[in-house]
Each structure stands twice: as C-alpha cells, then as structure tokens.
Scaffold this motif. Structure first.
Motif, mmCIF file in Angstrom:
data_model
loop_
_atom_site.group_PDB
_atom_site.id
_atom_site.type_symbol
_atom_site.label_atom_id
_atom_site.label_comp_id
_atom_site.label_asym_id
_atom_site.label_seq_id
_atom_site.Cartn_x
_atom_site.Cartn_y
_atom_site.Cartn_z
ATOM 1 N N ALA A 175 36.648 -50.090 27.311
ATOM 2 C CA ALA A 175 35.869 -50.667 28.423
ATOM 3 C C ALA A 175 34.561 -51.251 27.886
ATOM 4 C CB ALA A 175 35.571 -49.582 29.447
ATOM 5 N N PRO A 176 34.043 -52.313 28.523
ATOM 6 C CA PRO A 176 32.715 -52.817 28.125
ATOM 7 C C PRO A 176 31.630 -51.848 28.603
ATOM 8 C CG PRO A 176 33.496 -53.992 30.066
ATOM 9 C CD PRO A 176 34.589 -53.041 29.673
ATOM 10 N N ASP A 177 30.393 -52.069 28.163
ATOM 11 C CA ASP A 177 29.287 -51.242 28.659
ATOM 12 C C ASP A 177 28.972 -51.600 30.107
ATOM 13 O OD1 ASP A 177 28.717 -49.925 26.169
ATOM 14 O OD2 ASP A 177 27.937 -51.845 25.458
ATOM 15 N N ILE A 178 28.989 -52.919 30.382
ATOM 16 C CA ILE A 178 28.603 -53.391 31.722
ATOM 17 C C ILE A 178 29.603 -54.438 32.209
ATOM 18 C CG2 ILE A 178 26.862 -54.784 32.974
ATOM 19 C CD1 ILE A 178 24.773 -53.431 31.062
ATOM 20 N N LEU A 179 29.971 -54.329 33.491
ATOM 21 C CA LEU A 179 30.820 -55.346 34.120
ATOM 22 C C LEU A 179 29.956 -56.019 35.172
ATOM 23 C CD1 LEU A 179 33.071 -56.085 36.577
ATOM 24 C CD2 LEU A 179 33.776 -56.470 34.215
ATOM 25 N N PRO A 209 32.845 -48.780 32.575
ATOM 26 C CA PRO A 209 31.596 -49.548 32.505
ATOM 27 C C PRO A 209 30.656 -49.247 33.657
ATOM 28 C CG PRO A 209 33.337 -50.904 33.415
ATOM 29 C CD PRO A 209 33.959 -49.578 33.116
ATOM 30 N N ARG A 210 29.402 -49.612 33.488
ATOM 31 C CA ARG A 210 28.483 -49.636 34.639
ATOM 32 C C ARG A 210 28.791 -50.922 35.396
ATOM 33 N NH1 ARG A 210 22.495 -49.266 32.906
ATOM 34 N NH2 ARG A 210 22.235 -48.718 35.087
ATOM 35 N N SER A 256 29.332 -45.467 39.173
ATOM 36 C CA SER A 256 29.263 -46.040 37.815
ATOM 37 C C SER A 256 27.828 -46.122 37.306
ATOM 38 C CB SER A 256 29.885 -47.443 37.812
ATOM 39 O OG SER A 256 29.025 -48.367 38.460
ATOM 40 N N LYS A 307 24.299 -54.779 24.013
ATOM 41 C CA LYS A 307 25.280 -54.204 24.937
ATOM 42 C C LYS A 307 26.467 -55.153 25.080
ATOM 43 C CE LYS A 307 23.468 -50.311 26.189
ATOM 44 N NZ LYS A 307 24.069 -49.082 25.706
ATOM 45 N N ARG A 308 27.638 -54.543 25.257
ATOM 46 C CA ARG A 308 28.836 -55.362 25.494
ATOM 47 C C ARG A 308 28.975 -55.588 26.997
ATOM 48 N NH1 ARG A 308 34.422 -54.213 22.466
ATOM 49 N NH2 ARG A 308 33.363 -55.460 20.886
ATOM 50 N N VAL A 309 28.792 -56.845 27.388
ATOM 51 C CA VAL A 309 28.772 -57.190 28.818
ATOM 52 C C VAL A 309 29.908 -58.170 29.125
ATOM 53 C CG1 VAL A 309 27.389 -58.239 30.667
ATOM 54 C CG2 VAL A 309 26.248 -56.966 28.841
#
Ligand SMILES: N[C@@H](CCOP(=O)(O)O)C(=O)O
Length: 345
Positions: A175-179, A209-210, A256, A307-309
């Motif tokens: 999963a990414p850090d943020i969606l 993700p958040r 989340s 961050k991975r977004v």
C-alpha cells in the motif's frame, strides 16, 4: 471490463449466475510522476482512471452493479448524475440490453459526458435543480418502481470500485503511504478504503494508506461539517452538497488517520494544467482536486518528504474540453506560409 470481475473474483459478490459483461479486459495504469516527484520531494503516482472504457472510475462500479441487476432479473436501471455515472450506466446498460434512465442537473454537466449518455442510448432527463435534488428523485422512483438504482448507494457499485485499491497494491507491491482522492458523492473514497482494508486483511499488503480526501471549496460539505445547499465549482463532477456516502467517507478518514480539505477552483485548474504540462496527463477538473490537495498539503507540511503518495485521477480531461477552451488560451493565427510560421516559433 469483465477483467476486474474475473481477476478479483474471490473479493467480489460473484456467483455462477453473474454475467461478466465486458467492454475491455484491463485495469488502469499507475503512472509514476517522474518530473513532479523530483520537484515535490515525493514518490508520487497517478492512478489514471480516465483510461477506463467510458473514461472514468465509474466503470469499475457500474460493471458490477449492472451485472448484479441482470442476475436479479432487472430490466431497467436509473441514476442521477453529474456526468460520469450516466456515461458508465448508459454504456453498460447498452451492453446488457437494459433500459437506462438518467437525471442530470441542467447546464451543469460536461459536454463530453452528456454526449456519451445520449450516444449510448440512455433516456436523459434534465431537471431545474442540482445533483442532490436529482438523486432524491431517483431514490424515490427506484424505491417504488421496478427500476434498479445504480448510483453509489447501490452496494455493488462500491464492490466494483474497491478493485482500484487492489490494483494499486498489486502494482506497488504494497500500500502507498497516502491515497489522495477527490470527494463528491463520497462513494469512491469509501470503496477505496474498503478495498485497502480487505487486501490488508487477506495478507496482500503490510499496511493501509492514510486517506486524504479533497473537495472543491464551493462544494465542501465534509470539510464544513454541514450540507451545502447550492454547491458551485468548475469541477462539475464533484458539485455535490449532500454526499450519499457521507458516513462511510467520514469513517474512512477517521479509521485511516486521514484528512479532508478543500481546494479552490483556481487551485484545481492550476493543478490540472501542471499535471498535463509536467507529466502529459489530461485529467478532468474534479480529478485534479486530488493533486491540488496534495500540492496544498505538501506546502503546509502535512505530507513529509519522500512519502509514497498515489493520487486518484477519476476521469479523462477530454470529457470536459470547455473548461480548457473557456480559459485564456495561448494560440495564434498567422498567414499560411513558411516564413510566418517560422517567425512565431
Ligand atoms: N460524480 C458523480 C455523481 C454521482 O455519484 P455516484 O458515484 O453516486 O454515482 C457522477 O458522475 O454522476
């Protein structure tokens, strides 16, 4: 689009009787934003849902909802729409030989989307009211007549839409850090959260993700915490003042540890243009709300470096050319000669 139904069968309410209605077989690409990642100090990706068969994320949910409508013996479907839902409903209804009725807010639907619904053979009815008015009429009619409601209140819509989350995890390996996602009727943020959670519980990812939801400033009920009676924004797809999936979206944000914020029309149009000019992706204005929100959140320090977004780009920019052509466009007309053209290069 039977592809997603078959690929993710174990996570979907599919039986031997569910027809796998197909328009194409694939999902949509997750595009790494090489230029913008460097500029913003992020590991940024765009999930380009504009490459679905009718040019928006609605196809994911609609193929599932229409399949179940057919399985249950329905002969007609109906929706209220700001455009994308009607295009998807009309296309899958055509494919499945169902009648399709569409209620739209007069004058507030992008021209390409209207053309799609008409061309796919839906009966399009325009009302002197906004999307929220249209949805309440559709709920009343489908509650009393043998017509299936295919807005995102139909639970099968969210089931189909959650496959977007599966594809992201499959592509990234986790999963990414943020969606980051635009929020209009709030079905999609709810569906993505459901998908991320189910995949996590099935051991397909190590985290969830958040969820960062973004609304247009003139149509931001979740941000304001109250219904917006006369929503207004250039991003017509999210011009909604009373989202049907409000509670589910609020739950996704809370569970989340996410956030919801608003972006102005100016920020949306700037983000739309930056996305096209930096990465070659033409997304509709509502889609650009997710990217505009990321720019704003990064600037405010709410998204840390590296961050991975992943930004969800919900629809194709070609659906709404007016929004581009109504702005000041940099185009010149010159004489039809080699010299005149060379002069302006
Ligand atoms: N933006 C939507 C509004 C309807 O949302 P839905 O997901 O409940 O169908 C549209 O394209 O009409």
């Amino acid at each position: 689009m039977a592809g997603i139904l078959e690929k993710y069968k174990e996570f979907l309410p599919i039986t031997e009787k569910t027809p796998l209605i197909s328009l194409h077989e694939g999902g949509t690409p997750l595009i790494r934003a090489n230029n913008l990642s460097e500029e913003l100090g992020l590991d940024l990706y765009f999930k380009y849902e504009g490459l679905n068969p009718t040019g928006s994320f609605k196809d994911r949910g609609m193929v599932m909802a229409v399949a179940k409508a057919v399985e249950e013996g329905s002969k007609a479907i109906m929706c209220a729409s700001t455009g994308n839902t009607s295009a998807a409903a009309a296309a899958y209804a055509a494919r499945a030989n169902l009648d399709c009725f569409v209620l739209i807010p007069e004058g507030k639907i992008a021209i390409g989307k209207l053309a799609q619904a008409i061309m796919y053979g839906a009966k399009v009815i325009s009302i002197n009211g906004n999307f929220d008015d249209a949805l309440s009429i559709v709920r009343e009619i489908t509650g009393s007549k043998p017509i299936t409601l295919v807005n995102s209140l139909n639970p099968y819509r969210l089931e189909g839409q959650k496959t977007g989350a599966f594809e992201i995890v499959d592509d990234l390996g986790d999963a990414p850090d943020i969606l980051a996602i635009p929020v209009g009727n709030a079905g999609n943020i709810s569906a993505y959260w459901k998908g991320f959670k189910e995949y996590y519980e099935a051991g397909k990812s190590t985290a969830v993700p958040r969820m960062f939801g973004f609304q247009a400033a003139g149509a931001a009920p979740l941000v304001k915490g109250e219904v917006v009676k006369n929503p207004e924004t250039v991003a017509t797809a999210i011009r909604i003042g009373n989202p049907a999936s409000w509670d589910k979206a609020a739950n996704a944000l809370k569970e989340s540890d996410g956030l919801v914020d608003a972006v102005t029309d100016e920020e949306i149009l700037q983000a739309q243009s930056l996305l096209a000019k930096s990465e070659g992706i033409f997304a509709e204005p509502a889609s650009a709300a997710s990217f505009a929100g990321v720019l704003k959140a990064r600037e405010a320090g709410l998204i840390e470096e590296s961050k991975r977004v992943v930004c969800i780009l919900t629809g194709n920019g070609l659906k709404d050319p007016d929004v581009v052509l109504n702005q000041n466009i940099d185009m010149i007309t010159v004489d039809s000669s080699y010299d005149a053209v060379l002069e302006v290069l």
